[in-house]
Design a protein around this motif. Sequence first.
Motif, PDB file in Angstrom:
ATOM      1  N   GLY A  25       0.800  -1.224   0.000  1.00 16.57           N
ATOM      2  CA  GLY A  25       0.000   0.000   0.000  1.00 16.57           C
ATOM      3  C   GLY A  25       0.835   1.278   0.000  1.00 16.57           C
ATOM      4  N   GLU A  26       2.122   1.127  -0.215  1.00 20.17           N
ATOM      5  CA  GLU A  26       3.026   2.289  -0.173  1.00 20.17           C
ATOM      6  C   GLU A  26       3.326   2.765  -1.602  1.00 20.17           C
ATOM      7  N   ILE A  27       3.573   4.057  -1.734  1.00 25.67           N
ATOM      8  CA  ILE A  27       4.104   4.561  -3.013  1.00 25.67           C
ATOM      9  C   ILE A  27       5.588   4.804  -2.792  1.00 25.67           C
ATOM     10  N   PHE A  28       6.381   4.048  -3.514  1.00 27.98           N
ATOM     11  CA  PHE A  28       7.826   4.039  -3.304  1.00 27.98           C
ATOM     12  C   PHE A  28       8.506   4.665  -4.521  1.00 27.98           C
ATOM     13  N   GLY A  29       9.333   5.657  -4.286  1.00 28.72           N
ATOM     14  CA  GLY A  29       9.998   6.344  -5.399  1.00 28.72           C
ATOM     15  C   GLY A  29      11.462   5.982  -5.514  1.00 28.72           C
ATOM     16  N   LEU A  30      11.871   5.618  -6.724  1.00 29.57           N
ATOM     17  CA  LEU A  30      13.297   5.379  -6.993  1.00 29.57           C
ATOM     18  C   LEU A  30      13.792   6.569  -7.787  1.00 29.57           C
ATOM     19  N   GLU A 194       7.957  14.190  -4.728  1.00 27.96           N
ATOM     20  CA  GLU A 194       7.708  14.902  -3.469  1.00 27.96           C
ATOM     21  C   GLU A 194       6.227  14.788  -3.099  1.00 27.96           C
ATOM     22  N   GLU A 195       5.387  14.898  -4.120  1.00 33.37           N
ATOM     23  CA  GLU A 195       3.953  14.915  -3.886  1.00 33.37           C
ATOM     24  C   GLU A 195       3.382  13.514  -3.678  1.00 33.37           C
ATOM     25  N   LEU A 196       3.971  12.524  -4.362  1.00 29.03           N
ATOM     26  CA  LEU A 196       3.364  11.186  -4.363  1.00 29.03           C
ATOM     27  C   LEU A 196       3.946  10.207  -3.346  1.00 29.03           C
ATOM     28  N   CYS A 197       5.262  10.235  -3.183  1.00 26.98           N
ATOM     29  CA  CYS A 197       5.927   9.086  -2.555  1.00 26.98           C
ATOM     30  C   CYS A 197       5.900   9.110  -1.029  1.00 26.98           C
ATOM     31  N   ASP A 198       5.605   7.925  -0.465  1.00 21.61           N
ATOM     32  CA  ASP A 198       5.681   7.771   0.982  1.00 21.61           C
ATOM     33  C   ASP A 198       7.117   7.490   1.390  1.00 21.61           C
ATOM     34  N   ASP A 199       7.839   6.864   0.517  1.00 23.33           N
ATOM     35  CA  ASP A 199       9.218   6.492   0.813  1.00 23.33           C
ATOM     36  C   ASP A 199      10.038   6.713  -0.457  1.00 23.33           C
ATOM     37  N   ILE A 200      11.239   7.248  -0.289  1.00 24.57           N
ATOM     38  CA  ILE A 200      12.050   7.584  -1.464  1.00 24.57           C
ATOM     39  C   ILE A 200      13.448   7.000  -1.303  1.00 24.57           C
ATOM     40  N   LEU A 201      13.932   6.406  -2.401  1.00 30.96           N
ATOM     41  CA  LEU A 201      15.310   5.913  -2.391  1.00 30.96           C
ATOM     42  C   LEU A 201      16.064   6.651  -3.491  1.00 30.96           C
ATOM     43  N   ILE A 202      17.152   7.307  -3.104  1.00 33.30           N
ATOM     44  CA  ILE A 202      17.946   8.022  -4.116  1.00 33.30           C
ATOM     45  C   ILE A 202      19.155   7.166  -4.472  1.00 33.30           C
ATOM     46  N   MET A 203      19.316   6.940  -5.776  1.00 28.77           N
ATOM     47  CA  MET A 203      20.425   6.108  -6.270  1.00 28.77           C
ATOM     48  C   MET A 203      21.417   6.956  -7.041  1.00 28.77           C
ATOM     49  N   HIS A 204      22.643   6.500  -7.030  1.00 33.55           N
ATOM     50  CA  HIS A 204      23.648   7.140  -7.875  1.00 33.55           C
ATOM     51  C   HIS A 204      24.681   6.089  -8.236  1.00 33.55           C
ATOM     52  N   ARG A 205      24.983   5.981  -9.506  1.00 40.25           N
ATOM     53  CA  ARG A 205      25.960   5.010 -10.019  1.00 40.25           C
ATOM     54  C   ARG A 205      25.727   3.602  -9.475  1.00 40.25           C
ATOM     55  N   GLY A 206      24.472   3.194  -9.492  1.00 43.61           N
ATOM     56  CA  GLY A 206      24.129   1.819  -9.129  1.00 43.61           C
ATOM     57  C   GLY A 206      24.033   1.539  -7.646  1.00 43.61           C
ATOM     58  N   ARG A 207      24.230   2.565  -6.817  1.00 43.86           N
ATOM     59  CA  ARG A 207      24.181   2.342  -5.371  1.00 43.86           C
ATOM     60  C   ARG A 207      23.126   3.222  -4.726  1.00 43.86           C
ATOM     61  N   SER A 208      22.671   2.781  -3.552  1.00 50.26           N
ATOM     62  CA  SER A 208      21.733   3.589  -2.787  1.00 50.26           C
ATOM     63  C   SER A 208      22.527   4.638  -2.004  1.00 50.26           C
ATOM     64  N   ILE A 209      22.098   5.904  -2.101  1.00 52.97           N
ATOM     65  CA  ILE A 209      22.844   6.916  -1.339  1.00 52.97           C
ATOM     66  C   ILE A 209      21.979   7.561  -0.256  1.00 52.97           C
ATOM     67  N   ALA A 210      20.684   7.370  -0.318  1.00 53.05           N
ATOM     68  CA  ALA A 210      19.820   7.876   0.756  1.00 53.05           C
ATOM     69  C   ALA A 210      18.454   7.238   0.618  1.00 53.05           C
ATOM     70  N   GLN A 211      17.812   7.016   1.764  1.00 50.83           N
ATOM     71  CA  GLN A 211      16.452   6.474   1.710  1.00 50.83           C
ATOM     72  C   GLN A 211      15.658   6.983   2.902  1.00 50.83           C
ATOM     73  N   GLY A 212      14.404   7.249   2.677  1.00 50.00           N
ATOM     74  CA  GLY A 212      13.529   7.658   3.769  1.00 50.00           C
ATOM     75  C   GLY A 212      12.351   8.441   3.242  1.00 50.00           C
ATOM     76  N   ASP A 213      11.494   8.889   4.159  1.00 51.61           N
ATOM     77  CA  ASP A 213      10.398   9.747   3.698  1.00 51.61           C
ATOM     78  C   ASP A 213      10.947  11.155   3.472  1.00 51.61           C
ATOM     79  N   LEU A 214      10.123  12.017   2.969  1.00 48.72           N
ATOM     80  CA  LEU A 214      10.597  13.346   2.573  1.00 48.72           C
ATOM     81  C   LEU A 214      11.225  14.105   3.743  1.00 48.72           C
ATOM     82  N   ASN A 215      10.587  14.006   4.907  1.00 49.49           N
ATOM     83  CA  ASN A 215      11.107  14.739   6.066  1.00 49.49           C
ATOM     84  C   ASN A 215      12.481  14.237   6.478  1.00 49.49           C
TER      85      ASN A 215
END
Lengths: 302, 251
Positions: A25-30, A194-215
């Motif tokens: 039930g989550e909207i997850f942003g990559l 920003e408007e849609l996602c409950d949880d966001i994962l930011i990737m760079h060069r194939g790796r995860s560099i940050a994850q969490g909700d907007l706050n």
Amino acid sequence: MVYPARRRQQPVRAVNGMSFAVCRGEIFGLLGPNGAGKTTILKILTTLLTPTSGRAEVLGHDVVAEPLAVRRAISIVLQETAVELFLSVRDNLVTYGRFHGLDHAEAQRRAGQTIEKFFLSEYAGQKAQDLSGGLRRRVQVAKMFIVPTPVMFLDEFSTGMDPILKRTVMGYLREEAASGRTIVLTTQVMSEAEELCDDILIMHRGRSIAQGDLNKLKLLARDVYDVTLTFETIPPGLGGELEALKPQRLQIDHGTVEMTLKAQEREVLETIAGLAARARLLHVEVSGASLEDIFVELTKET
Amino acid sequence: MHGLEAILYREAKIRFTNFAWLFWDAFYPLGNLLVFGVGINHALGSPLHDPNISYNDFFLGGVLAMATFGIAANTAWGFFLDRDNGIFLEMLTYPLSRAQYLGGKVSFNILLAIVQAAITVGMSALLLGVKVKPALLPLLLGGVILGTAGWFFFFAIFALRIRRNDIFNTVTSMFYFFFLFASSMFYPLDPLPRWFRSAALCNPVTWEVDLLRYGSIGLGTEHLVTEALALVGFTLVAFYLGVRTLNRASS
């Protein structure tokens, strides 16, 4: 995930050491810049690619060992505008329903509802090859609403959509998530995430560099501020002075200055006070970092 | 099972909602026989200098093989278009196995080829007096099925590998040129130069044409059994390579 070497090229390690889970039930942003590995992850999760190592599951089904079980649970909007060019809009939707196990009558009924929902009535009988790119995209996204698969994957779904439709579709996606469907999306449009996602994962060069909700992500860019100042008349030499502050972004348009400053809150306020003393300010707006600022900050530093 | 049905539904929907294609699919081989066959028959007469075998009789097997080849080439073009606009990739995420995907496609092609063959054989007997041997029709049916499947998988290998439109079109044109003309489709091989005959005997189109020619009018060659077995082998190898290519095509 490593793509094998092609002629005169080295193998490409597209995704490396990624680990994440998405709740029902989550909207997850990559998110990530071009080439970050977002689409590769979506391709692995939708059984289009076999990972060279590691493991991925969708609703408890291993994507390599149980690809069919995974495919029964998912629907996907690809980056390409994937439609059946030689079929009408209605037949595109009905055919999609048939692939997902609906009988003909039920597929027709749901196609009719979806056509109305996506404002496609006047195009229902037209072949997709005769539609504009934006309308084809609309058909492609509409297909996701024919069958209530528990998981939806959207790879830059809003490309080519007009702002009104985009807003409508975002509303639909929120409704789907509220009804329990899990949505995994990639996008380059930060405001969308920003408007849609409950949880966001930011990737760079194939790796995860940050994850969490907007706050939580905003805490990573605590000292970044978006400042908008509207002057009655821009004071002479202001551009040079502002450049000296080394803003992350600076735009001067007629009487308005828009900039992103990386500084402590006190310094930002002092700067504004100094500028207000030199020329008449009509409007001042200061806000914390937007997702775009955070994104730029994080992907720049790594 | 619904995956296979859905593929058949999709292929049928595309064909039956495009009248020009439907007409082409149903009457293309008959058209060839009526135009090319009748023309050559009147201008040059029997290719075997046998008054009992007209060029129309001789050409029926060739035209049926040409049709199976053409269906496969058209499907390959469809593969290429599907991949080009992304629907191919999307379909690989639908709830169906890769085997159902290919199985559905080849089944539809075979159904189409059987309908084409029935129309062509029936009309050629009716309009052109081609002396069809009813007792051999099961063999003809087998040849049509085998040939369609073989060429479908063969073309699929290239359609799924080649990324550029211009290269794909060039390759398809070359296949048409080589496979159809360097074969027993249009003329008997016996009067041809030795090198040409050798090349034609290595060509799967020749194996298929000879089988279909025997299945339609009972005119066989000394290599018929070998050719039939070679056609089975060709189909199996093409199937193996086609499936392997499909499994790799998603990247």
